[in-house]
Design a protein around this motif. Sequence first.
Motif, PDB file in Angstrom:
ATOM      1  N   VAL A 104       6.205   2.505  -3.257  1.00 36.29           N
ATOM      2  CA  VAL A 104       5.245   3.359  -3.965  1.00 36.29           C
ATOM      3  C   VAL A 104       4.461   2.540  -4.986  1.00 36.29           C
ATOM      4  O   VAL A 104       3.233   2.706  -5.117  1.00 36.29           O
ATOM      5  CB  VAL A 104       5.963   4.542  -4.626  1.00 36.29           C
ATOM      6  CG1 VAL A 104       5.012   5.319  -5.533  1.00 36.29           C
ATOM      7  CG2 VAL A 104       6.551   5.470  -3.561  1.00 36.29           C
TER       8      VAL A 104
ATOM      9  N   PRO B 260       4.210   9.336  -5.357  1.00 38.64           N
ATOM     10  CA  PRO B 260       2.887   8.711  -5.335  1.00 38.64           C
ATOM     11  C   PRO B 260       1.832   9.583  -5.999  1.00 38.64           C
ATOM     12  O   PRO B 260       1.872  10.819  -5.891  1.00 38.64           O
ATOM     13  CB  PRO B 260       2.587   8.543  -3.842  1.00 38.64           C
ATOM     14  CG  PRO B 260       3.916   8.580  -3.164  1.00 38.64           C
ATOM     15  CD  PRO B 260       4.735   9.522  -3.981  1.00 38.64           C
TER      16      PRO B 260
ATOM     17  N   TYR C 155      -0.739   7.985   1.433  1.00 32.89           N
ATOM     18  CA  TYR C 155       0.565   7.375   1.690  1.00 32.89           C
ATOM     19  C   TYR C 155       1.172   8.152   2.854  1.00 32.89           C
ATOM     20  O   TYR C 155       1.455   9.341   2.738  1.00 32.89           O
ATOM     21  CB  TYR C 155       1.450   7.475   0.449  1.00 32.89           C
ATOM     22  CG  TYR C 155       2.765   6.721   0.519  1.00 32.89           C
ATOM     23  CD1 TYR C 155       3.785   7.107   1.384  1.00 32.89           C
ATOM     24  CD2 TYR C 155       2.987   5.624  -0.301  1.00 32.89           C
ATOM     25  CE1 TYR C 155       4.982   6.416   1.434  1.00 32.89           C
ATOM     26  CE2 TYR C 155       4.191   4.920  -0.250  1.00 32.89           C
ATOM     27  CZ  TYR C 155       5.182   5.333   0.608  1.00 32.89           C
ATOM     28  OH  TYR C 155       6.375   4.646   0.650  1.00 32.89           O
TER      29      TYR C 155
ATOM     30  N   VAL D 213       9.190   9.514  -1.731  1.00 26.16           N
ATOM     31  CA  VAL D 213       7.852   9.121  -1.284  1.00 26.16           C
ATOM     32  C   VAL D 213       6.930  10.320  -1.101  1.00 26.16           C
ATOM     33  O   VAL D 213       5.729  10.141  -0.870  1.00 26.16           O
ATOM     34  CB  VAL D 213       7.908   8.295   0.019  1.00 26.16           C
ATOM     35  CG1 VAL D 213       8.719   7.023  -0.194  1.00 26.16           C
ATOM     36  CG2 VAL D 213       8.461   9.111   1.172  1.00 26.16           C
TER      37      VAL D 213
END
Length: 280
Positions: free
Chosen positions: A127, A235, A138, A231
């Motif tokens: 990240v 982010p 992402y 994740v």
Amino acid sequence: MDPPADRDVIVLLMLLSLACSEPASHPAPPPPAPAAPPAAPVWPEAGAPLARVVQRFPGNFNVHRVYLDPGHGAPGNRGNVGVLCQVEQEENLAMSLELRDHLVHTGRFEVRLARAGDAHPGYRARVAEAEAWGAEVYLSLHTDARGAAAPWIAPDGQRCLRGLGSVGPSVLWSDEGAAPARRERLATRLAEAMTATGLPPYSGEDYVGLYDKTAPGVFVDRHQPGSRIFVLRAPSMPSAIVETHNALHLDEVARWEEPATRAAFCDAVTAALIAFLASP
């Protein structure tokens, strides 16, 4: 009384009349019903068709940066082991490399991989790299392991696990973190594009208590706040996880080994990213 000769003539004439009369008519039997056409194969049966999603770039579409994370491959975290004893971290990396090449080939995307080769970066490092690079999306690729499974002997002699759980891709997102509405929109675009190829969206019956469905094939993380998937929540850019298929389902794994399936998937992800990044 009539003479015997006359009676014989009358009887003969009656018999001739009966013999020459038309037989009683009977209705003709109905024609046989036409045979039902064979049922079309349904995913993931062999021959079930997939469509190639058309990728159209708007005239003002600039070059965009996508951070592509082959799921797992972190220290001590190789992911699931599938029906052919395939290891998820390796499957994710192979699919990510294909998708990277597909995106870069369009000339409209810059792509950075979170890991390659024998590297095993942690999730915080991934990240942080995506943030420092200025990624706009992402995207983490995974396979899933759904439903009950039992040991079996794979064709190569390995003792693996085989299941008959649900098939189809799913997309996960988090409402915890920055810009949750954009995260949800990214996840929805990805699921819609994959469905358009003919991949059936996963119904979610194995996700009870972990995720809530927000659209066909789209699920929001419902782990405890602060413990949700890193994740997805960490982010600052929109992020999503794509679970491409059920790694324990032999037929679906066979279909994902076909280059045509993987190409259709790459088309779908590209189309979804275009739709997402082209809108405000």
